[in-house]
Design an enzyme around this catalytic site. Structure first.
Site, PDB file in Angstrom:
ATOM      1  N   ALA A  24       0.811  -1.218   0.000  1.00 28.06           N
ATOM      2  CA  ALA A  24       0.000   0.000   0.000  1.00 28.06           C
ATOM      3  C   ALA A  24       0.850   1.277   0.000  1.00 28.06           C
ATOM      4  CB  ALA A  24      -0.937  -0.016   1.203  1.00 28.06           C
ATOM      5  N   THR A  28       0.303   5.575  -1.546  1.00 32.02           N
ATOM      6  CA  THR A  28      -0.134   6.686  -0.680  1.00 32.02           C
ATOM      7  C   THR A  28       0.116   8.031  -1.365  1.00 32.02           C
ATOM      8  OG1 THR A  28       1.984   6.680   0.484  1.00 32.02           O
ATOM      9  CG2 THR A  28       0.186   5.473   1.526  1.00 32.02           C
ATOM     10  N   HIS A 122      -3.677  -9.833  -4.329  1.00 37.67           N
ATOM     11  CA  HIS A 122      -4.890  -9.620  -3.537  1.00 37.67           C
ATOM     12  C   HIS A 122      -6.073  -9.191  -4.397  1.00 37.67           C
ATOM     13  CE1 HIS A 122      -2.453  -9.133   0.443  1.00 37.67           C
ATOM     14  NE2 HIS A 122      -2.626 -10.388   0.097  1.00 37.67           N
ATOM     15  N   CYS A 130     -18.358 -13.296  -8.417  1.00 36.72           N
ATOM     16  CA  CYS A 130     -19.474 -13.897  -7.698  1.00 36.72           C
ATOM     17  C   CYS A 130     -18.908 -14.878  -6.674  1.00 36.72           C
ATOM     18  CB  CYS A 130     -20.400 -14.619  -8.679  1.00 36.72           C
ATOM     19  SG  CYS A 130     -21.659 -15.607  -7.832  1.00 36.72           S
ATOM     20  N   CYS A 133     -20.505 -18.656  -7.907  1.00 42.58           N
ATOM     21  CA  CYS A 133     -20.089 -19.355  -9.125  1.00 42.58           C
ATOM     22  C   CYS A 133     -18.734 -18.862  -9.637  1.00 42.58           C
ATOM     23  CB  CYS A 133     -21.141 -19.231 -10.224  1.00 42.58           C
ATOM     24  SG  CYS A 133     -21.239 -17.597 -10.979  1.00 42.58           S
ATOM     25  N   ASN A 221      11.024   1.457   2.443  1.00 41.35           N
ATOM     26  CA  ASN A 221       9.817   1.737   3.230  1.00 41.35           C
ATOM     27  C   ASN A 221      10.115   2.852   4.232  1.00 41.35           C
ATOM     28  OD1 ASN A 221       7.048   0.589   3.483  1.00 41.35           O
ATOM     29  ND2 ASN A 221       7.603   0.459   5.638  1.00 41.35           N
ATOM     30  N   ILE A 239       8.860   6.743  -1.235  1.00 41.35           N
ATOM     31  CA  ILE A 239       8.997   5.888  -2.416  1.00 41.35           C
ATOM     32  C   ILE A 239       8.997   6.703  -3.718  1.00 41.35           C
ATOM     33  CG2 ILE A 239       7.797   4.073  -3.733  1.00 41.35           C
ATOM     34  CD1 ILE A 239       6.786   3.172  -0.831  1.00 41.35           C
TER      35      ILE A 239
HETATM   36  P1  NAD Z   1       0.498  -1.478   5.046  1.00 39.21           P
HETATM   37  O1  NAD Z   1      -0.586  -0.487   5.109  1.00 39.21           O
HETATM   38  O2  NAD Z   1       0.528  -2.569   6.042  1.00 39.21           O
HETATM   39  O3  NAD Z   1       1.930  -0.742   5.119  1.00 39.21           O
HETATM   40  C1  NAD Z   1       2.299   0.263   4.261  1.00 39.21           C
HETATM   41  C2  NAD Z   1       3.726   0.671   4.615  1.00 39.21           C
HETATM   42  O4  NAD Z   1       4.158   1.645   3.667  1.00 39.21           O
HETATM   43  C3  NAD Z   1       3.856   1.328   6.001  1.00 39.21           C
HETATM   44  O5  NAD Z   1       4.920   0.753   6.707  1.00 39.21           O
HETATM   45  C4  NAD Z   1       4.126   2.805   5.692  1.00 39.21           C
HETATM   46  O6  NAD Z   1       5.014   3.403   6.604  1.00 39.21           O
HETATM   47  C5  NAD Z   1       4.789   2.716   4.324  1.00 39.21           C
HETATM   48  N1  NAD Z   1       4.577   3.906   3.486  1.00 39.21           N
HETATM   49  C6  NAD Z   1       3.399   4.530   3.252  1.00 39.21           C
HETATM   50  N2  NAD Z   1       3.583   5.526   2.359  1.00 39.21           N
HETATM   51  C7  NAD Z   1       4.900   5.539   2.045  1.00 39.21           C
HETATM   52  C8  NAD Z   1       5.700   6.331   1.178  1.00 39.21           C
HETATM   53  N3  NAD Z   1       5.179   7.305   0.421  1.00 39.21           N
HETATM   54  N4  NAD Z   1       7.035   6.087   1.129  1.00 39.21           N
HETATM   55  C9  NAD Z   1       7.590   5.094   1.873  1.00 39.21           C
HETATM   56  N5  NAD Z   1       6.880   4.298   2.691  1.00 39.21           N
HETATM   57  C10 NAD Z   1       5.549   4.512   2.773  1.00 39.21           C
HETATM   58  O7  NAD Z   1       0.506  -2.036   3.564  1.00 39.21           O
HETATM   59  P2  NAD Z   1       0.643  -3.515   3.058  1.00 39.21           P
HETATM   60  O8  NAD Z   1       1.838  -4.159   3.668  1.00 39.21           O
HETATM   61  O9  NAD Z   1       0.515  -3.461   1.597  1.00 39.21           O
HETATM   62  O10 NAD Z   1      -0.648  -4.254   3.647  1.00 39.21           O
HETATM   63  C11 NAD Z   1      -1.915  -3.720   3.504  1.00 39.21           C
HETATM   64  C12 NAD Z   1      -2.876  -4.667   2.837  1.00 39.21           C
HETATM   65  O11 NAD Z   1      -4.034  -3.949   2.544  1.00 39.21           O
HETATM   66  C13 NAD Z   1      -2.340  -5.147   1.514  1.00 39.21           C
HETATM   67  O12 NAD Z   1      -2.326  -6.511   1.566  1.00 39.21           O
HETATM   68  C14 NAD Z   1      -3.281  -4.608   0.454  1.00 39.21           C
HETATM   69  O13 NAD Z   1      -3.974  -5.687  -0.155  1.00 39.21           O
HETATM   70  C15 NAD Z   1      -4.330  -3.801   1.175  1.00 39.21           C
HETATM   71  N6  NAD Z   1      -4.362  -2.363   0.815  1.00 39.21           N
HETATM   72  C16 NAD Z   1      -4.271  -1.970  -0.475  1.00 39.21           C
HETATM   73  C17 NAD Z   1      -4.305  -0.628  -0.805  1.00 39.21           C
HETATM   74  C18 NAD Z   1      -4.186  -0.241  -2.259  1.00 39.21           C
HETATM   75  O14 NAD Z   1      -4.551  -1.018  -3.113  1.00 39.21           O
HETATM   76  N7  NAD Z   1      -3.652   0.928  -2.559  1.00 39.21           N
HETATM   77  C19 NAD Z   1      -4.448   0.346   0.177  1.00 39.21           C
HETATM   78  C20 NAD Z   1      -4.560  -0.086   1.519  1.00 39.21           C
HETATM   79  C21 NAD Z   1      -4.506  -1.441   1.813  1.00 39.21           C
HETATM   80 ZN    ZN Z   2     -22.734 -16.415  -9.706  1.00 37.37          ZN
END
Ligand code: NAD
Ligand code: ZN
Length: 259
Positions: A24, A28, A122, A130, A133, A221, A239
């Protein structure tokens, strides 16, 4: 940080098969909140974690109605950012073998990552499936039905419960996706783990798998992750700045093909 970046650039130049694992944190900077970062959805509201569970969704029609309503009302379309684009650049250099993402936002595809190199482990919010099915359809078509008055639209084929094609807590990952991701981890020589707390199994297991298979592990991170001790280098920074910097500094390969 300069030294770390230069070291990673050197390794990237020498690497034959790079695998990236994103979480995620890469999205951000596109305006999508993560779950566990300082401004994360669950950090601010621990109750939200419960709503993400599959049994709540199945058992409570009101939870489903709310989920569809929220999706319909949220017309905002996030855009890929410099981090997503940097991974596209790495692919165009011929270095990126596979991109495994935990994100469901579809932004890697929108940035231009090739679908055949991408594993959305994910699932994706751009599709609906669905729960009975398994048939899939585009999210936009189902949202049209919600707009037309179906608060909890059933599957048109079997009448089952529809849900975004994303893996909720309590749901199993697609086995083919997982084994493809594990194969990529086992055969890569460099793993970039980007924007993830690396705390959700089995996906976080990609990191030790790559390490045990001899790959260098680079973690990018903002905060410490569960796997920092396993990394050759940890880069703590935004990032959207770090990743383009890393990739731009890696010279074009003379002639390279990724199989
Ligand atoms: P997480 O939320 O557990 O961790 C995100 C990490 O990224 C944190 O440690 C944070 O400090 C770091 N971070 C955030 N912005 C940053 C930046 N700009 N630069 C550097 N570091 C940064 O995320 P995860 O480990 O992916 O787990 C969350 C679960 O939730 C995933 O499995 C995902 O499926 C889902 N999710 C997806 C989204 C999306 O699709 N964008 C958003 C939220 C959650
Ligand atoms: Zn169906």
């Amino acid at each position: 940080m300069n030294d770390a970046v230069e070291k990673v650039q050197h390794w990237l130049r020498a690497a034959q098969q790079v695998v990236a694992l994103t979480g995620a944190g890469i999205s951000t900077e596109s305006g999508i909140a993560d779950f566990r970062g300082p401004d994360g959805v669950w950090t601010r509201n621990p109750e939200a974690e419960k709503l993400a569970a599959i049994d709540t969704y199945l058992a409570d029609p009101e939870v489903r109605r709310r989920a569809w309503r929220r999706r319909l009302e949220n017309a905002w379309q996030p855009l890929p950012n410099a981090g997503h684009h940097a991974l596209v650049a790495l692919e165009r250099q011929g270095r990126l073998h596979t991109l495994i993402t935990q994100n469901v936002d579809g932004l890697h595809l929108e940035a231009g990552t090739s679908p055949q190199r991408l594993i959305e482990i994910h699932g994706s919010l751009r599709q609906v499936s669905c729960l009975d099915c398994g048939i899939r359809s585009p999210m936009a078509a189902v949202l049209e039905r919600v707009r037309a008055g179906e608060a909890d639209p059933p599957c048109l084929d079997c009448g089952g419960i529809l849900k975004s094609a994303t893996v909720s807590f309590g749901q199993r990952l697609d086995r083919k996706d997982l084994s493809r991701a594990e194969r990529a981890a086992r055969s890569c020589d460099l793993l970039l783990a980007i924007g993830s707390t690396l705390s959700v199994l089995p996906v976080a297991g990609i990191v030790p798998l790559a390490r045990q298979s001899g790959a260098r592990v680079i973690i990018i991170n903002a905060e410490p992750t569960a796997m920092d001790a396993m990394a050759n280098v940890v880069i703590r920074g935004p990032i959207g700045a770090v990743l383009p910097w890393l990739v731009a500094g890696v010279a074009e390969p003379e002639s390279r093909s990724v199989h």
